[in-house]
Scaffold this motif. Structure first.
Motif, mmCIF file in Angstrom:
data_model
loop_
_atom_site.group_PDB
_atom_site.id
_atom_site.type_symbol
_atom_site.label_atom_id
_atom_site.label_comp_id
_atom_site.label_asym_id
_atom_site.label_seq_id
_atom_site.Cartn_x
_atom_site.Cartn_y
_atom_site.Cartn_z
ATOM 1 N N ALA A 1 0.846 -1.200 0.000
ATOM 2 C CA ALA A 1 0.000 0.000 0.000
ATOM 3 C C ALA A 1 0.879 1.247 0.000
ATOM 4 C CB ALA A 1 -0.919 -0.021 1.209
ATOM 5 N N GLY A 2 1.975 1.213 0.744
ATOM 6 C CA GLY A 2 2.889 2.354 0.779
ATOM 7 C C GLY A 2 3.534 2.625 -0.568
ATOM 8 N N GLU A 3 3.928 1.561 -1.259
ATOM 9 C CA GLU A 3 4.535 1.721 -2.583
ATOM 10 C C GLU A 3 3.526 2.298 -3.578
ATOM 11 O OE1 GLU A 3 7.833 -1.860 -2.599
ATOM 12 O OE2 GLU A 3 5.723 -2.377 -2.893
ATOM 13 N N LEU A 4 2.282 1.855 -3.471
ATOM 14 C CA LEU A 4 1.241 2.429 -4.334
ATOM 15 C C LEU A 4 1.008 3.896 -3.988
ATOM 16 C CD1 LEU A 4 -1.303 -0.523 -4.469
ATOM 17 C CD2 LEU A 4 -0.168 0.536 -6.431
ATOM 18 N N GLY A 5 0.956 4.196 -2.699
ATOM 19 C CA GLY A 5 0.709 5.563 -2.255
ATOM 20 C C GLY A 5 1.756 6.543 -2.744
ATOM 21 N N GLU A 6 3.003 6.089 -2.864
ATOM 22 C CA GLU A 6 4.092 6.945 -3.349
ATOM 23 C C GLU A 6 3.880 7.375 -4.798
ATOM 24 O OE1 GLU A 6 7.556 4.533 -2.829
ATOM 25 O OE2 GLU A 6 7.576 4.783 -0.643
ATOM 26 N N ARG A 7 3.094 6.620 -5.521
ATOM 27 C CA ARG A 7 2.908 6.886 -6.949
ATOM 28 C C ARG A 7 1.743 7.842 -7.242
ATOM 29 N NH1 ARG A 7 5.411 2.035 -6.354
ATOM 30 N NH2 ARG A 7 6.623 1.230 -8.078
ATOM 31 N N PHE A 8 0.983 8.197 -6.204
ATOM 32 C CA PHE A 8 -0.203 9.038 -6.408
ATOM 33 C C PHE A 8 -0.157 10.264 -5.509
ATOM 34 C CE2 PHE A 8 -1.497 4.805 -7.734
ATOM 35 C CZ PHE A 8 -2.094 5.073 -8.957
ATOM 36 N N ASP A 9 -0.842 11.297 -5.964
ATOM 37 C CA ASP A 9 -0.900 12.545 -5.210
ATOM 38 C C ASP A 9 -2.294 12.708 -4.593
ATOM 39 O OD1 ASP A 9 0.038 14.943 -4.202
ATOM 40 O OD2 ASP A 9 -0.649 16.077 -5.952
ATOM 41 N N PHE A 10 -2.748 11.688 -3.891
ATOM 42 C CA PHE A 10 -3.979 11.833 -3.124
ATOM 43 C C PHE A 10 -3.814 11.191 -1.762
ATOM 44 C CE2 PHE A 10 -4.950 7.628 -4.581
ATOM 45 C CZ PHE A 10 -4.995 7.617 -5.966
ATOM 46 N N SER A 11 -4.769 11.448 -0.886
ATOM 47 C CA SER A 11 -4.667 11.041 0.521
ATOM 48 C C SER A 11 -4.711 9.516 0.681
ATOM 49 C CB SER A 11 -5.802 11.671 1.321
ATOM 50 O OG SER A 11 -7.043 11.114 0.918
ATOM 51 N N LYS A 12 -4.267 9.060 1.853
ATOM 52 C CA LYS A 12 -4.338 7.629 2.169
ATOM 53 C C LYS A 12 -5.779 7.121 2.176
ATOM 54 C CE LYS A 12 0.013 7.292 4.656
ATOM 55 N NZ LYS A 12 0.694 6.960 5.909
ATOM 56 N N PRO A 13 -6.735 7.893 2.744
ATOM 57 C CA PRO A 13 -8.121 7.423 2.675
ATOM 58 C C PRO A 13 -8.635 7.294 1.232
ATOM 59 C CG PRO A 13 -7.912 9.082 4.386
ATOM 60 C CD PRO A 13 -6.611 9.058 3.631
ATOM 61 N N ALA A 14 -8.225 8.207 0.357
ATOM 62 C CA ALA A 14 -8.652 8.115 -1.046
ATOM 63 C C ALA A 14 -8.054 6.862 -1.689
ATOM 64 C CB ALA A 14 -8.240 9.364 -1.811
ATOM 65 N N LEU A 15 -6.767 6.587 -1.415
ATOM 66 C CA LEU A 15 -6.139 5.377 -1.943
ATOM 67 C C LEU A 15 -6.846 4.136 -1.408
ATOM 68 C CD1 LEU A 15 -3.911 3.904 -3.519
ATOM 69 C CD2 LEU A 15 -2.484 4.078 -1.457
ATOM 70 N N SER A 16 -7.139 4.126 -0.125
ATOM 71 C CA SER A 16 -7.847 2.982 0.472
ATOM 72 C C SER A 16 -9.194 2.764 -0.195
ATOM 73 C CB SER A 16 -8.043 3.198 1.967
ATOM 74 O OG SER A 16 -6.814 3.125 2.632
ATOM 75 N N SER A 17 -9.884 3.838 -0.490
ATOM 76 C CA SER A 17 -11.189 3.738 -1.152
ATOM 77 C C SER A 17 -11.043 3.117 -2.542
ATOM 78 C CB SER A 17 -11.829 5.122 -1.246
ATOM 79 O OG SER A 17 -13.035 5.046 -1.957
ATOM 80 N N HIS A 18 -10.070 3.582 -3.305
ATOM 81 C CA HIS A 18 -9.841 3.019 -4.646
ATOM 82 C C HIS A 18 -9.483 1.539 -4.550
ATOM 83 C CE1 HIS A 18 -10.258 6.650 -6.958
ATOM 84 N NE2 HIS A 18 -9.295 7.277 -6.295
ATOM 85 N N LEU A 19 -8.618 1.186 -3.608
ATOM 86 C CA LEU A 19 -8.216 -0.212 -3.446
ATOM 87 C C LEU A 19 -9.399 -1.084 -3.032
ATOM 88 C CD1 LEU A 19 -4.770 0.339 -1.713
ATOM 89 C CD2 LEU A 19 -5.157 -0.491 -4.048
ATOM 90 N N ARG A 20 -10.247 -0.560 -2.163
ATOM 91 C CA ARG A 20 -11.422 -1.309 -1.719
ATOM 92 C C ARG A 20 -12.373 -1.576 -2.897
ATOM 93 N NH1 ARG A 20 -12.236 1.387 2.268
ATOM 94 N NH2 ARG A 20 -13.643 2.963 1.504
ATOM 95 N N ILE A 21 -12.577 -0.571 -3.741
ATOM 96 C CA ILE A 21 -13.460 -0.735 -4.902
ATOM 97 C C ILE A 21 -12.900 -1.795 -5.844
ATOM 98 C CG2 ILE A 21 -14.302 0.429 -6.991
ATOM 99 C CD1 ILE A 21 -14.549 2.985 -5.187
ATOM 100 N N LEU A 22 -11.600 -1.748 -6.090
ATOM 101 C CA LEU A 22 -10.975 -2.756 -6.953
ATOM 102 C C LEU A 22 -11.056 -4.147 -6.332
ATOM 103 C CD1 LEU A 22 -7.839 -0.729 -8.081
ATOM 104 C CD2 LEU A 22 -9.703 -1.509 -9.562
ATOM 105 N N GLU A 23 -10.880 -4.207 -5.032
ATOM 106 C CA GLU A 23 -10.949 -5.494 -4.336
ATOM 107 C C GLU A 23 -12.383 -6.035 -4.350
ATOM 108 O OE1 GLU A 23 -9.020 -7.462 -0.349
ATOM 109 O OE2 GLU A 23 -9.459 -5.324 -0.328
ATOM 110 N N ASP A 24 -13.357 -5.174 -4.094
ATOM 111 C CA ASP A 24 -14.759 -5.599 -4.119
ATOM 112 C C ASP A 24 -15.188 -6.092 -5.499
ATOM 113 O OD1 ASP A 24 -14.996 -5.005 -1.434
ATOM 114 O OD2 ASP A 24 -16.082 -3.113 -1.748
ATOM 115 N N ALA A 25 -14.554 -5.545 -6.529
ATOM 116 C CA ALA A 25 -14.859 -5.976 -7.895
ATOM 117 C C ALA A 25 -14.132 -7.276 -8.253
ATOM 118 C CB ALA A 25 -14.471 -4.879 -8.889
ATOM 119 N N GLY A 26 -13.238 -7.726 -7.362
ATOM 120 C CA GLY A 26 -12.509 -8.970 -7.609
ATOM 121 C C GLY A 26 -11.321 -8.800 -8.529
#
Length: 104
Positions: free
Chosen positions: A27-52
């Motif tokens: 998650a940290g390595e992904l976060g380094e690549r984007f310019d948005f908050s940790k909660p926003a990254l978590s939200s994107h990851l959750r959506i991708l995970e929920d979609a399988g």
């Protein structure tokens, strides 16, 4: 299938998938690549995970993410087959035959 296409509607989520196509990342390595908050990254990851499309694995204090390539490939194939002039009718015929087949 709708969840997958909803997940792919976001540019940021498609970028996350592109990064994960090269292999798993924390998650940290992904976060380094984007310019948005940790909660926003978590939200994107959750959506991708929920979609399988991705899966997570916790190792010690780190959480690693990786693609689930079969899910995306199968969904895209099913969608393409449905809109294909030949594949769509064949899929519908197959589903109709399966419904008519007596249970054994």
């Amino acid at each position: 299938m709708d969840r997958i296409f909803d997940a792919l509607a976001s540019t940021a989520r498609r970028q996350i998938l592109a990064y994960l196509n090269g292999g798993e990342l924390s998650a940290g390595e992904l976060g380094e690549r984007f310019d948005f908050s940790k909660p926003a990254l978590s939200s994107h990851l959750r959506i991708l995970e929920d979609a399988g499309l991705i899966e997570r694995e916790k190792r010690g204090q780190f959480v690693y993410f990786r693609q689930v390539p079969d899910t995306l490939a199968n969904t895209l194939f099913a969608w393409a087959a449905e809109v294909c002039p030949v594949g769509g009718p064949l899929q519908r015929e197959s589903r109709a035959r399966a419904r008519r087949k007596p249970a054994t």
